[in-house]
Design a protein around this motif. Structure first.
Motif, PDB file in Angstrom:
ATOM      1  N   ARG A  51       0.840  -1.204   0.000  1.00  0.00           N
ATOM      2  CA  ARG A  51       0.000   0.000   0.000  1.00  0.00           C
ATOM      3  C   ARG A  51       0.873   1.252   0.000  1.00  0.00           C
ATOM      4  O   ARG A  51       0.602   2.214  -0.729  1.00  0.00           O
ATOM      5  N   LEU A  52       1.932   1.269   0.788  1.00  0.00           N
ATOM      6  CA  LEU A  52       2.835   2.415   0.815  1.00  0.00           C
ATOM      7  C   LEU A  52       3.521   2.589  -0.534  1.00  0.00           C
ATOM      8  O   LEU A  52       3.646   3.710  -1.035  1.00  0.00           O
ATOM      9  N   ARG A  53       3.936   1.506  -1.148  1.00  0.00           N
ATOM     10  CA  ARG A  53       4.586   1.596  -2.472  1.00  0.00           C
ATOM     11  C   ARG A  53       3.639   2.197  -3.518  1.00  0.00           C
ATOM     12  O   ARG A  53       4.054   3.031  -4.322  1.00  0.00           O
ATOM     13  N   ASP A  57       4.380   5.621  -5.463  1.00  0.00           N
ATOM     14  CA  ASP A  57       4.367   5.644  -6.932  1.00  0.00           C
ATOM     15  C   ASP A  57       3.414   6.724  -7.436  1.00  0.00           C
ATOM     16  O   ASP A  57       3.734   7.461  -8.370  1.00  0.00           O
ATOM     17  N   HIS A  58       2.235   6.822  -6.815  1.00  0.00           N
ATOM     18  CA  HIS A  58       1.271   7.865  -7.169  1.00  0.00           C
ATOM     19  C   HIS A  58       1.881   9.248  -6.926  1.00  0.00           C
ATOM     20  O   HIS A  58       1.756  10.146  -7.763  1.00  0.00           O
ATOM     21  N   TRP A  59       2.540   9.410  -5.792  1.00  0.00           N
ATOM     22  CA  TRP A  59       3.169  10.703  -5.456  1.00  0.00           C
ATOM     23  C   TRP A  59       4.167  11.088  -6.549  1.00  0.00           C
ATOM     24  O   TRP A  59       4.160  12.221  -7.035  1.00  0.00           O
ATOM     25  N   GLU A  60       5.033  10.151  -6.917  1.00  0.00           N
ATOM     26  CA  GLU A  60       6.063  10.435  -7.928  1.00  0.00           C
ATOM     27  C   GLU A  60       5.439  10.837  -9.269  1.00  0.00           C
ATOM     28  O   GLU A  60       5.957  11.700  -9.960  1.00  0.00           O
ATOM     29  N   ARG A  61       4.324  10.195  -9.642  1.00  0.00           N
ATOM     30  CA  ARG A  61       3.669  10.483 -10.926  1.00  0.00           C
ATOM     31  C   ARG A  61       2.851  11.762 -10.905  1.00  0.00           C
ATOM     32  O   ARG A  61       2.842  12.505 -11.877  1.00  0.00           O
ATOM     33  N   GLU A  62       2.127  12.024  -9.814  1.00  0.00           N
ATOM     34  CA  GLU A  62       1.085  13.042  -9.820  1.00  0.00           C
ATOM     35  C   GLU A  62       1.372  14.309  -9.019  1.00  0.00           C
ATOM     36  O   GLU A  62       0.690  15.308  -9.207  1.00  0.00           O
ATOM     37  N   ILE A  63       2.334  14.270  -8.110  1.00  0.00           N
ATOM     38  CA  ILE A  63       2.561  15.412  -7.226  1.00  0.00           C
ATOM     39  C   ILE A  63       3.901  16.056  -7.555  1.00  0.00           C
ATOM     40  O   ILE A  63       4.902  15.363  -7.736  1.00  0.00           O
ATOM     41  N   GLU A  64       3.918  17.369  -7.614  1.00  0.00           N
ATOM     42  CA  GLU A  64       5.132  18.084  -8.002  1.00  0.00           C
ATOM     43  C   GLU A  64       6.196  18.107  -6.910  1.00  0.00           C
ATOM     44  O   GLU A  64       7.355  18.360  -7.192  1.00  0.00           O
TER      45      GLU A  64
END
Length: 93
Positions: A51-53, A57-64
């Motif tokens: 779940r953390l991964r 991964d979402h953070w790296e793709r979607e958050i600046e």
């Protein structure tokens, strides 16, 4: 006759899920000299932390914001315990 099933959350505990706390230190592009903190508490499966991964991964793709570091704390909710007899071979009442 009713059939009782185990609580799904209890079954997850038996599978090894436990309480996980993640602290993410990150930098925003407009203030790169400041470290900011985000803390999140959830159930996850150590040591893979799927779940953390997915979240990171979402953070790296979607958050600046650029992640500086991630600190993980994990506590298994079901652990071996020590059992002792109260009275050797006897009964309490």
């Amino acid at each position: 006759m009713t059939i009782k099933t185990a609580d799904p959350q209890f079954e997850r505990m038996l599978q090894g899920y436990g309480l996980t706390t993640a602290e993410v230190l990150y930098r925003m592009p407009d203030h790169p000299s400041f470290l900011q903190s985000f803390a999140w508490q959830f159930e996850d499966l150590a040591p893979e932390y799927p779940r953390l991964r997915r979240f990171l991964d979402h953070w790296e793709r979607e958050i600046e914001a650029a992640i500086h570091s991630v600190r993980i704390m994990h506590a298994g909710l079901i652990q071996p315990r020590e059992l002792r007899l109260v009275k050797d071979g006897g009964y309490l009442h």
